[in-house]
Scaffold this motif. Structure first.
Motif, mmCIF file in Angstrom:
data_model
loop_
_atom_site.group_PDB
_atom_site.id
_atom_site.type_symbol
_atom_site.label_atom_id
_atom_site.label_comp_id
_atom_site.label_asym_id
_atom_site.label_seq_id
_atom_site.Cartn_x
_atom_site.Cartn_y
_atom_site.Cartn_z
ATOM 1 N N TRP A 166 0.880 -1.163 0.000
ATOM 2 C CA TRP A 166 0.000 0.000 0.000
ATOM 3 C C TRP A 166 0.926 1.223 0.000
ATOM 4 N N PRO A 167 0.488 2.329 -0.595
ATOM 5 C CA PRO A 167 1.327 3.529 -0.492
ATOM 6 C C PRO A 167 1.515 3.873 0.991
ATOM 7 N N LEU A 168 2.764 3.925 1.436
ATOM 8 C CA LEU A 168 3.035 4.099 2.864
ATOM 9 C C LEU A 168 3.541 5.515 3.142
ATOM 10 N N ARG A 228 -4.204 4.717 -7.027
ATOM 11 C CA ARG A 228 -3.116 5.626 -7.413
ATOM 12 C C ARG A 228 -3.591 6.574 -8.511
ATOM 13 N N ALA A 229 -4.429 6.063 -9.390
ATOM 14 C CA ALA A 229 -4.923 6.899 -10.493
ATOM 15 C C ALA A 229 -5.929 7.936 -10.003
ATOM 16 N N ALA A 230 -6.520 7.723 -8.834
ATOM 17 C CA ALA A 230 -7.493 8.647 -8.259
ATOM 18 C C ALA A 230 -8.521 9.124 -9.292
ATOM 19 N N SER A 285 -4.365 18.566 -3.632
ATOM 20 C CA SER A 285 -3.669 17.590 -4.462
ATOM 21 C C SER A 285 -4.634 16.538 -5.013
ATOM 22 N N ILE A 286 -5.890 16.569 -4.579
ATOM 23 C CA ILE A 286 -6.795 15.592 -5.182
ATOM 24 C C ILE A 286 -7.606 16.280 -6.261
ATOM 25 N N ARG A 289 -6.508 -2.806 -7.064
ATOM 26 C CA ARG A 289 -6.989 -1.734 -6.190
ATOM 27 C C ARG A 289 -5.930 -0.640 -6.045
ATOM 28 N N ARG A 290 -4.693 -1.074 -5.784
ATOM 29 C CA ARG A 290 -3.593 -0.103 -5.625
ATOM 30 C C ARG A 290 -3.470 0.744 -6.879
#
Ligand code: SAH
Length: 244
Positions: free
Chosen positions: A88-90, A214-216, A168-169, A209-210
């Motif tokens: 997962w992005p940590l 990540r692509a949001a 940032s989103i 899922r990751r």
């Protein structure tokens, strides 16, 4: 912005920890507490440990699942005492504070804390867009859950002080409920077209899922992807029909 941030505690066993977390939150200017199936709540022990943050306890929401607690969130940060096998992005606490405060300018954000005994399950981690780990002694890495709430709430307060940068989103980013709908559809479609048996390919689904987190993607982009899945499913069943 901070009003858009909720602390979610999953199946907390000791009500005193809920009270201590409420106090920690109020010290740092946070007010929204969501409890997923706590062992004991409301509770005298929680009130005793909250000392003056009883208002947060009275206003706390009680829900049945983490999915329910974060359905309307776009960013879901899972606090983890351990490093996990799947990447997962940590984030470290400072990065987590920055991302949470940034994202909260546009949509609800959740910080999720696990059970005292076993932390968060993999299915619960799947609902998280990022993980955050508080650096510790590697031989003794598990903090008391209320202390973990304290540290991350402090980082949120620090990040509030210097947050002006653009969010940032991206505009219109899909929320958890939309992403979960998409993942369920994706699993079904991959199964239908014979790519995988979704039930037996948890690892692959986790990697996908990751990728999509990540692509949001925005809500309308998720709809396009689901349209593609439906078309692929339709074509497959047409072909199947033709063969039969
Ligand atoms: N034995 C559990 C530890 C649970 S501690 C396990 O191995 O997972 C309870 C919760 O406190 C964790 O689920 C996490 O949300 C938070 N927590 C404890 N230590 C942490 C750390 N070093 N970094 C981030 N969160 C932590």
């Amino acid at each position: 912005m901070i009003a858009n941030i909720r602390i979610v505690m999953v199946q907390t066993s000791h009500p005193g920890n809920i009270g201590a977390a409420a106090r920690a939150m109020k010290n740092m200017g946070l007010s929204r507490l969501v409890l997923v199936r706590p062992n004991e709540f409301p509770s005298e022990a929680a009130l005793a440990r909250a000392t003056g943050a009883d208002d947060l306890l009275h206003a706390a929401s009680l829900v049945d699942s983490l999915a329910e607690a974060v359905a309307d969130c776009r960013i879901v940060l899972g606090a983890s005492a351990r490093r996990r096998s799947v990447s997962w992005p940590l984030l470290d606490p400072r990065q987590a504070g920055g991302i949470a405060i940034d994202a909260a300018q546009q949509a609800p954000v959740a910080l999720v804390f696990g059970r005292e005994s076993s932390g968060l399950s993999n299915d619960e981690l799947d609902l998280c867009t990022h993980l955050v780990h508080i650096p510790t002694n590697p031989d003794f890495s598990s903090l008391n859950v209320a202390m973990a709430v304290q540290i991350l709430s402090y980082e949120l307060m620090l990040a509030t002080d210097h947050s002006e940068p653009p969010p940032s989103i991206s505009e219109g980013m899909a929320d958890t409920a939309e992403m979960e709908g998409f993942f369920a559809h994706l699993g079904q479609a991959l199964d239908d077209i014979g790519f995988i048996d979704a039930r037996r390919s948890k690892k692959l689904m986790r990697r996908l899922r990751r990728l999509f987190h990540r692509a949001a993607p925005a809500s309308d982009e998720v709809n396009i992807l689901r349209g593609i899945l439906s078309a692929a499913q339709g074509r497959k069943s047409m072909r199947r029909d033709g063969q039969e």
